[in-house]
Motif scaffolding. Structure first.
Motif, short mmCIF file in Angstrom:
data_model
loop_
_atom_site.label_atom_id
_atom_site.label_comp_id
_atom_site.label_asym_id
_atom_site.label_seq_id
_atom_site.Cartn_x
_atom_site.Cartn_y
_atom_site.Cartn_z
N MET A 252 0.93 -1.33 -0.09
CA MET A 252 0.01 -0.03 0.12
C MET A 252 0.96 1.21 0.05
O MET A 252 1.78 1.40 0.73
CB MET A 252 -0.90 -0.26 1.21
N VAL A 253 0.50 2.21 -0.85
CA VAL A 253 1.16 3.34 -0.93
C VAL A 253 0.29 4.55 -1.12
O VAL A 253 -0.98 4.27 -1.29
CB VAL A 253 2.02 3.65 -2.16
N LYS A 254 0.46 5.65 -0.84
CA LYS A 254 -0.35 6.93 -1.09
C LYS A 254 0.04 7.94 -1.65
O LYS A 254 1.34 8.30 -1.89
CB LYS A 254 -0.80 7.39 0.38
N HIS A 255 -0.88 8.96 -2.11
CA HIS A 255 -0.44 9.83 -3.31
C HIS A 255 0.29 10.77 -2.63
O HIS A 255 1.28 11.59 -3.34
CB HIS A 255 -1.53 10.38 -4.02
N LYS A 282 15.97 2.69 -0.35
CA LYS A 282 16.50 1.21 0.12
C LYS A 282 16.05 0.90 1.39
O LYS A 282 15.87 -0.34 1.55
CB LYS A 282 18.07 1.08 -0.18
N ASN A 283 15.81 1.81 2.32
CA ASN A 283 15.40 1.25 3.60
C ASN A 283 13.86 1.46 3.92
O ASN A 283 13.61 1.59 4.79
CB ASN A 283 16.05 2.16 4.68
N TYR A 284 13.16 1.51 2.71
CA TYR A 284 11.83 1.79 2.57
C TYR A 284 11.13 0.71 3.49
O TYR A 284 11.43 -0.69 3.09
CB TYR A 284 11.00 1.93 1.44
N GLN A 285 10.17 0.90 4.52
CA GLN A 285 9.16 -0.03 4.87
C GLN A 285 7.89 -0.05 4.58
O GLN A 285 7.37 1.11 4.77
CB GLN A 285 9.58 -0.21 6.58
N LYS A 286 7.52 -1.44 4.25
CA LYS A 286 5.85 -1.27 3.88
C LYS A 286 5.05 -0.54 4.84
O LYS A 286 5.32 -0.85 5.95
CB LYS A 286 5.36 -2.64 3.53
N GLN A 287 4.13 0.22 4.23
CA GLN A 287 3.20 0.81 5.33
C GLN A 287 2.05 -0.04 5.71
O GLN A 287 1.34 -0.47 4.81
CB GLN A 287 2.48 2.10 4.61
N GLU A 288 2.11 -0.19 7.01
CA GLU A 288 0.81 -1.02 7.51
C GLU A 288 -0.17 -0.48 7.54
O GLU A 288 -1.55 -1.23 7.47
CB GLU A 288 1.19 -1.22 9.17
N TYR A 289 -0.53 0.94 7.63
CA TYR A 289 -2.03 1.45 7.49
C TYR A 289 -1.89 2.60 6.38
O TYR A 289 -0.97 3.26 6.19
CB TYR A 289 -2.37 2.27 8.72
N ILE A 290 -3.17 2.78 5.87
CA ILE A 290 -3.22 3.93 4.95
C ILE A 290 -4.42 4.85 5.59
O ILE A 290 -5.52 3.98 5.88
CB ILE A 290 -3.66 3.41 3.66
N PHE A 291 -4.39 6.01 5.87
CA PHE A 291 -5.33 6.73 6.29
C PHE A 291 -6.23 7.83 5.44
O PHE A 291 -5.39 8.17 4.59
CB PHE A 291 -4.90 7.60 7.59
N THR A 309 -6.18 -1.41 6.06
CA THR A 309 -4.75 -2.38 6.12
C THR A 309 -4.84 -3.19 4.79
O THR A 309 -5.96 -2.92 4.01
CB THR A 309 -4.77 -3.37 7.22
N GLU A 310 -4.08 -4.11 4.74
CA GLU A 310 -4.06 -4.91 3.37
C GLU A 310 -5.46 -5.80 3.36
O GLU A 310 -6.27 -6.03 2.35
CB GLU A 310 -3.10 -5.73 3.13
N LYS A 311 -6.03 -6.06 4.62
CA LYS A 311 -7.11 -6.86 4.63
C LYS A 311 -8.30 -6.32 5.02
O LYS A 311 -9.44 -6.70 4.79
CB LYS A 311 -6.76 -8.04 5.53
N LEU A 312 -8.10 -5.25 5.77
CA LEU A 312 -9.58 -4.79 6.78
C LEU A 312 -9.63 -3.30 6.44
O LEU A 312 -8.60 -2.58 6.26
CB LEU A 312 -9.36 -4.96 8.10
N LEU A 392 -8.30 -1.21 15.17
CA LEU A 392 -8.41 -0.11 14.34
C LEU A 392 -9.05 1.35 14.64
O LEU A 392 -8.65 2.24 14.21
CB LEU A 392 -9.09 -0.59 13.03
N ARG A 393 -9.97 1.15 15.59
CA ARG A 393 -10.45 2.28 15.95
C ARG A 393 -9.55 2.91 16.75
O ARG A 393 -9.27 4.39 16.60
CB ARG A 393 -11.62 2.11 17.01
N SER A 394 -8.68 2.40 17.54
CA SER A 394 -7.59 2.92 18.26
C SER A 394 -6.46 3.40 17.51
O SER A 394 -5.90 4.78 17.51
CB SER A 394 -7.03 1.83 19.43
N VAL A 395 -6.10 2.81 16.50
CA VAL A 395 -5.34 3.42 15.48
C VAL A 395 -5.66 4.56 14.79
O VAL A 395 -5.04 5.69 14.68
CB VAL A 395 -4.85 2.20 14.40
N LEU A 396 -6.89 4.56 14.51
CA LEU A 396 -7.44 5.79 13.96
C LEU A 396 -7.38 7.00 14.79
O LEU A 396 -7.07 8.22 14.35
CB LEU A 396 -8.79 5.50 13.08
N TYR A 397 -7.90 6.69 15.87
CA TYR A 397 -7.99 8.07 16.87
C TYR A 397 -6.72 8.51 17.33
O TYR A 397 -6.67 9.43 17.41
CB TYR A 397 -8.61 7.55 18.23
N ASN A 398 -5.63 7.46 17.38
CA ASN A 398 -4.09 7.89 17.61
C ASN A 398 -3.67 8.78 16.49
O ASN A 398 -2.89 9.71 16.73
CB ASN A 398 -3.19 6.82 18.02
N TRP A 399 -3.96 8.18 15.33
CA TRP A 399 -3.44 9.13 14.04
C TRP A 399 -4.22 10.40 14.05
O TRP A 399 -3.47 11.68 13.86
CB TRP A 399 -3.84 8.47 12.80
#
Length: 572
Positions: A252-255, A282-291, A309-312, A392-399
């Motif tokens: 997952m990437v974002k604009h 080179k040190n890029y790590q895949k993004q776990e979440y897209i907001f 996420t990739e699944k949810l 995911l609710r907690s992840v969103l609120y923290n973001w």
């Protein structure tokens, strides 16, 4: 080169689409990297474009409301134009490249000025009209704006498609989709011309090309909403010298990753406050979440947030007491919108297709994207998914807290803060707003759970945004015991609180007439106040002579989105 296409999703052949063939875009993808999971952070033009050119979330830079903070185009004639200028600490793609000696342009396919549509008023001076005018030996950075899905001149001659299940399938809906597919055929020809021009100029092989859309298809459930139809976009990147040729990436990437990735390619420093990532590092790590976020679109106020996420995917509707399909002139004038509303009125839509027009919506939505790519089975109430929902609710609120999201602050009040502190971005950095999101979410959740004591306590808070949400939910829940508190709030010092309290008191006490006090808000120099007041009058459903008189006055207002409410009520 950034090729930015309007209003289109991944319905092209290189993404597996079978209805049409887009050989030129396919060829570009074959020569570079095709991203299977690219997303925008906002599903409508101006917030999305504002985020794109700054590499920052539109919420962080307070560009989240569609068509705000600008002195030209739609949504102008606001009071506090001095606060529309982004602070110097906010990076702008054009300036970053120009400062490093690049020839910078923003153009359309004909080499004329291209669409900008930003929610800020910073003066952007381009080096020329077209990249073709770039002096020999000088590097260029250009954006080419294509009309994409807005260009409905061609109707694709195909029947090889089926509409998503949440849309009614008949000739009107299918013909609209064919016109949309036809816009991709025209876009493919545009890309053919762009590539040919680059090759003719001898710069194709040493130009980094990004191709993407500014958000998804302009359909009922696409543009303006946070389902994948609104936020998932094609993204193709062609590097010089066949680097990464034929690569397909599923992460997952974002604009907002485009700007830091472009700067890194050019060997330029990436400003520390850019929130996008160099997706080729080179040190890029895949993004776990897209907001992603949706806020006011023209005259239609909404607040939706999502984390994927990739699944949810988790979607939070902060205005769950309002329908998905609120009144919106831009969408309501479309033939497919008129047609679908007629079908709904005739009870011809199935339960799935009709839910968009329900008077309310769920506070939370959760979708298993692997099992349910169309996002139609809401798992938010499924016991088997409660752990994922909570996480995911907690992840969103923290973001929201992390990026200092101002979306829950009523816009009239936010405008006043921008005037007070010189800019809304600066205002949100004040100490009193550091924890504003947890505080406001607590009140909103209290309203959703009908926790009246919390709402009554918040109604006397020193913070206007807390009083606003308290008044709103006391009205939504029709708490008759709150009549005295609401009567006090209709005299509040903050206009948005007065408006919310007037509407709430009407819901609590139907004999209460809110029209006289709401009408006085039209005279406020802060034009967002008038728009909020007209929205409240619209929500009351009152159409007496007094309301029509106010509507007539509003229909002549200098602020377009207040004017729209006036005209709508006069024609209702």
């Amino acid at each position: 080169m950034w090729i930015v296409i309007e209003d289109a999703s991944c319905h092209i052949s290189c993404y597996g689409g079978k209805a049409i063939q887009t050989p030129n875009i396919d060829a570009l993808a074959a020569e570079g990297v095709r991203f299977e999971n690219a997303f925008v952070t906002a599903p409508v033009c101006s917030p999305s474009r504002s985020a794109l050119v700054t590499g920052m979330y539109q919420n962080t830079i307070d560009a989240h409301n569609h068509r705000s903070q600008r002195s030209k185009g739609k949504g102008t004639n606001l009071a506090y134009v001095e606060s529309f200028i982004l602070p110097a600490e906010i990076p702008l793609a054009s300036k970053l490249f120009e400062d490093e000696g690049y020839f910078v342009t923003n153009e359309n396919i004909n080499g004329k000025s291209g669409k900008e549509d930003y929610n800020f008023d910073n003066k952007i001076i381009y080096s020329g009209k077209s990249w073709k005018d770039c002096p020999k030996g000088k590097p260029f950075f250009t954006q080419i704006q294509l009309k994409g899905g807005k260009n409905r001149k061609t109707r694709a001659n195909t029947e090889d498609f089926k509409l998503p299940p949440y849309y009614f399938e008949d000739s009107i809906m299918r013909n609209d989709w064919k016109e949309y597919l036809g816009s991709w055929l025209d876009t493919d020809e545009n890309v053919k011309q762009i590539v040919a021009d680059l090759k003719a100029a001898g710069v194709y092989e040493n130009t980094l090309i990004f191709l993407l859309t500014d958000h998804g298809i302009s359909h009922l459930r696409g543009k303006q909403f946070l389902y994948d139809e609104g936020i998932k976009v094609p993204l193709i990147v062609k590097f010089p010298n066949d680097r990464f040729k034929g690569t397909v990436r599923n992460d997952m990437v974002k604009h907002i990753d485009l700007l830091p990735s472009s700067l890194a390619f050019a060997g330029l420093q990436i400003p520390e406050n850019i929130q996008g990532k160099n997706i080729f590092a080179k040190n890029y790590q895949k993004q776990e979440y897209i907001f992603s976020s949706r806020d006011r679109c023209d005259e239609t106020t909404d607040i939706i947030r999502a984390v994927r996420t990739e699944k949810l995917k988790y979607i939070r509707n902060f205005l769950s007491y309002r329908p998905h399909a609120q009144r919106n002139q831009y969408k309501d004038q479309k033939e497919i919108s008129k047609h679908t509303r007629e079908l709904f009125a005739l009870n011809k839509l199935n339960k799935l297709q009709a839910q968009f027009y329900n008077p309310t919506r769920p506070t939370e939505e959760l979708y298993d994207l692997e099992k349910d790519p169309f996002e139609i089975h809401n798992l938010a109430f499924d016991p088997a998914y409660q752990a994922e929902l909570k996480k995911l609710r907690s992840v969103l609120y923290n973001w929201m807290t992390q990026i200092n999201d101002p979306g829950l602050i009523p816009e009239p009040y936010l405008e006043e803060l921008g005037e007070k502190y010189g800019n809304k971005f600066i205002a949100m950095k004040q100490p009193q707003f550091k924890d504003i999101n947890p505080r406001l979410i607590r009140i909103i959740e209290a309203g959703e759970k009908q926790n009246t004591p919390v709402l009554l306590g918040a109604s006397i808070s020193e913070e206007p945004a807390e009083r606003y949400w308290a008044a709103t939910w006391l009205g939504v829940n029709k708490i008759t015991s709150a009549k005295r508190q609401l009567e006090a709030l209709i005299k509040d010092t903050e206009p948005s609180v007065r408006i919310a309290a007037n509407l709430a008191l009407f819901k609590v006490e139907p004999d209460f007439n809110p029209i006289p006090t709401l009408s006085r808000e039209l005279k406020n120099k802060n034009k967002i106040v008038g728009m909020y007041a007209m929205s409240a009058i619209d929500q009351t459903g009152i159409l007496n002579d007094e309301a029509r008189k106010i509507a007539s006055e509003a229909s002549q207002d200098s602020y377009e989105f207040t004017m729209r409410y006036g005209k709508y009520l006069l024609n209702k």
